[in-house]
Enzyme design. Structure first.
Site, PDB file in Angstrom:
ATOM      1  N   GLN A   1     -17.542 -48.501  29.580  1.00  0.00           N
ATOM      2  CA  GLN A   1     -16.553 -49.043  28.666  1.00  0.00           C
ATOM      3  C   GLN A   1     -15.068 -49.014  29.571  1.00  0.00           C
ATOM      4  O   GLN A   1     -14.542 -48.485  30.123  1.00  0.00           O
ATOM      5  CB  GLN A   1     -16.335 -47.787  27.624  1.00  0.00           C
ATOM      6  CG  GLN A   1     -15.486 -48.569  26.533  1.00  0.00           C
ATOM      7  CD  GLN A   1     -15.071 -47.226  25.382  1.00  0.00           C
ATOM      8  OE1 GLN A   1     -14.615 -46.386  25.623  1.00  0.00           O
ATOM      9  NE2 GLN A   1     -15.669 -47.708  24.135  1.00  0.00           N
TER      10      GLN A   1
ATOM     11  N   CYS B   1      -9.666 -46.997  20.279  1.00  0.00           N
ATOM     12  CA  CYS B   1      -8.935 -45.775  20.516  1.00  0.00           C
ATOM     13  C   CYS B   1      -7.679 -45.520  19.737  1.00  0.00           C
ATOM     14  O   CYS B   1      -6.819 -46.526  19.823  1.00  0.00           O
ATOM     15  CB  CYS B   1      -8.710 -45.784  22.124  1.00  0.00           C
ATOM     16  SG  CYS B   1      -7.963 -43.801  22.368  1.00  0.00           S
TER      17      CYS B   1
HETATM   18  C1  LIG Z   1     -12.949 -35.953  22.288  1.00  0.00           C
HETATM   19  C2  LIG Z   1     -12.983 -37.491  21.898  1.00  0.00           C
HETATM   20  C3  LIG Z   1     -13.079 -38.361  22.851  1.00  0.00           C
HETATM   21  C4  LIG Z   1     -13.314 -39.592  22.550  1.00  0.00           C
HETATM   22  N1  LIG Z   1     -13.359 -40.818  23.348  1.00  0.00           N
HETATM   23  C5  LIG Z   1     -13.878 -41.980  23.300  1.00  0.00           C
HETATM   24  C6  LIG Z   1     -13.727 -42.988  24.299  1.00  0.00           C
HETATM   25  O1  LIG Z   1     -13.349 -42.692  25.479  1.00  0.00           O
HETATM   26  N2  LIG Z   1     -14.001 -44.198  23.959  1.00  0.00           N
HETATM   27  C7  LIG Z   1     -14.544 -44.581  22.711  1.00  0.00           C
HETATM   28  O2  LIG Z   1     -14.939 -45.703  22.268  1.00  0.00           O
HETATM   29  N3  LIG Z   1     -14.293 -43.572  21.703  1.00  0.00           N
HETATM   30  C8  LIG Z   1     -14.115 -42.224  22.027  1.00  0.00           C
HETATM   31  N4  LIG Z   1     -14.304 -41.383  20.816  1.00  0.00           N
HETATM   32  C9  LIG Z   1     -14.512 -41.790  19.626  1.00  0.00           C
HETATM   33  C10 LIG Z   1     -16.270 -41.401  19.445  1.00  0.00           C
HETATM   34  O3  LIG Z   1     -16.611 -42.370  20.410  1.00  0.00           O
HETATM   35  C11 LIG Z   1     -16.627 -41.650  18.098  1.00  0.00           C
HETATM   36  O4  LIG Z   1     -16.338 -43.016  17.564  1.00  0.00           O
HETATM   37  C12 LIG Z   1     -16.003 -40.944  17.031  1.00  0.00           C
HETATM   38  O5  LIG Z   1     -16.104 -39.273  17.617  1.00  0.00           O
HETATM   39  C13 LIG Z   1     -16.705 -40.856  15.738  1.00  0.00           C
HETATM   40  O6  LIG Z   1     -18.133 -40.319  15.946  1.00  0.00           O
HETATM   41  P1  LIG Z   1     -18.933 -38.904  15.452  1.00  0.00           P
HETATM   42  O7  LIG Z   1     -18.301 -38.853  14.062  1.00  0.00           O
HETATM   43  O8  LIG Z   1     -20.191 -39.070  15.614  1.00  0.00           O
HETATM   44  O9  LIG Z   1     -17.934 -37.863  16.355  1.00  0.00           O
HETATM   45  C14 LIG Z   1     -13.886 -39.950  21.171  1.00  0.00           C
HETATM   46  C15 LIG Z   1     -13.980 -39.106  20.288  1.00  0.00           C
HETATM   47  C16 LIG Z   1     -13.593 -37.799  20.503  1.00  0.00           C
HETATM   48  C17 LIG Z   1     -13.793 -36.827  19.692  1.00  0.00           C
END
Ligand SMILES: Cc1cc2nc3c(=O)[nH]c(=O)nc-3n(C[C@H](O)[C@H](O)[C@H](O)COP(=O)(O)O)c2cc1C
Length: 334
Positions: free
Chosen positions: A70, A100
């Site tokens: 990514q 992000c």
């Molecule tokens: C600690 C953390 C770091 C994340 N880093 C990224 C990232 O580097 N790139 C990205 O596209 N999304 C990132 N996200 C978002 C997640 O990929 C995801 O979209 C978000 O947590 C919602 O999904 P979930 O409800 O299953 O956690 C991050 C989320 C968290 C909690």
């Protein structure tokens, strides 16, 4: 599901999470059943300058593949150069982060800020498409805030620029990770484009994933926080196992994860990663807070593993899956 020419062997997949989804955790998720894994976001400019941090994030195990890498950025030329480098390093898919929400990222016009200027985003995707022969994907939010919900517009534009698949995390940038993810927006994107759509947000089990697919029509499901301390969430068969077999499986996965961490990282960072992941592995078990306190007091990888092993043996569940030691009983510090 196929993304371009890349066959994705199962419908659920690990979400990219900065500081968490490094090579050891991605391999564990893959072995548990994640159909595709994605590196955490990599800044295109840092990647072009070959900074040690960017190179470390790009490291992967060949067994992880198919693997998406990514990118984060806003300049079409810099992004295109970085994308070509990722392809050269072995990325099966290159993904552009358009979601992000962090102020230090959006303030520089990157991440979710790309959704605010659709023509500029189209120029970026055109440059990336030209630079790559592997599939190109994007990860978007529903929009900047409730007054600017433009996931469908961005998805249509992306499809017309040759993007091969889209992941939708339907919270707005303003919502960050709070509140419920409004899955209906995933369905709106599915209806608007012909390329595969992956849904994301609040999925914690295979049952949730199946419900998201049924409600939205998305072809695959990305799981982030629901996989922390629970990489077996990607397994189709895990939930059907009897409790003792589940426990044995978990023990095997946790031990392998820690071995991989120790092989992959130098001692100081391995300790940080083990503390973080082992703390997640205690979630839902008796005495988790006592154990986590002990975990974060450790100063060496051997030590944190000993603390965890002692804890794991003490919380052997009974046949119906309850921890044998009551939650309020003190845990020996050993
Ligand atoms: C600690 C953390 C770091 C994340 N880093 C990224 C990232 O580097 N790139 C990205 O596209 N999304 C990132 N996200 C978002 C997640 O990929 C995801 O979209 C978000 O947590 C919602 O999904 P979930 O409800 O299953 O956690 C991050 C989320 C968290 C909690």
């Amino acid at each position: 599901m196929k993304i371009g020419s890349v066959e994705i062997p199962s419908v659920t997949r690990l979400a990219p999470m900065a500081g968490i989804t490094n090579a050891p955790f991605r391999l564990i998720a893959r072995e548990c059943g994640s159909g595709l894994t994605t590196t955490e976001e990599m800044d295109a400019a840092a990647l072009s300058m070959h900074t040690p941090h960017a190179d470390a994030i790009a490291a992967y195990y060949p067994e992880e593949r198919p693997l998406a890498m990514q990118l984060l950025g806003k300049d079409p030329d810099i992004l295109a150069r970085a994308a070509a480098r990722l392809q050269q390093l072995g990325a099966d898919i290159v993904d552009l982060n358009m979601g992000c929400p962090m102020r230090q990222i959006t303030g520089k016009g990157k991440g979710a800020a790309l959704m605010r200027d659709v023509p500029a985003a189209a120029r970026i995707l055109r440059a990336l498409r030209r630079a790559l022969t592997v599939p190109l994907t994007i990860k978007i939010r529903s929009g900047w805030d409730d007054g600017h919900l433009n996931a469908v517009e961005v998805a249509r534009m992306a499809e017309s620029e040759g993007v091969d698949a889209i992941t939708v995390h339907p919270r707005t940038r303003a919502q960050r990770h709070a509140g419920r993810a409004p899955w209906a927006i995933i369905g709106e994107v599915v209806d608007a484009v012909r390329i595969p759509v992956t849904g994301n947000g609040d999925v914690r089990s295979m049952a949730d994933a199946r419900r998201m697919m049924a409600e939205t029509g998305c072809q695959s499901v990305m799981i982030g926080r629901g996989a922390l301390g629970r990489p077996w969430v990607f397994s189709e068969s895990f939930e059907a196992l009897p409790p003792e077999a589940q426990r044995d499986d978990k023990a095997r996965v946790i031990a392998r994860h820690c071995r991989l961490i120790r092989e992959h990282f130098r001692e100081t960072y391995a300790l940080v990663q083990m503390q973080k992941h082992l703390a997640w592995y205690t979630e839902g078990l008796g005495h988790a807070s006592d154990c986590r306190r002990l975990i974060f007091q450790t100063r060496a990888a051997d030590e944190v593993w000993e603390v965890f092993e002692r804890y794991w043996d003490a919380v052997r569940p009974d046949p119906v899956g309850q921890p044998a030691v009551p939650e309020d009983a003190p845990l020996a510090a050993g």
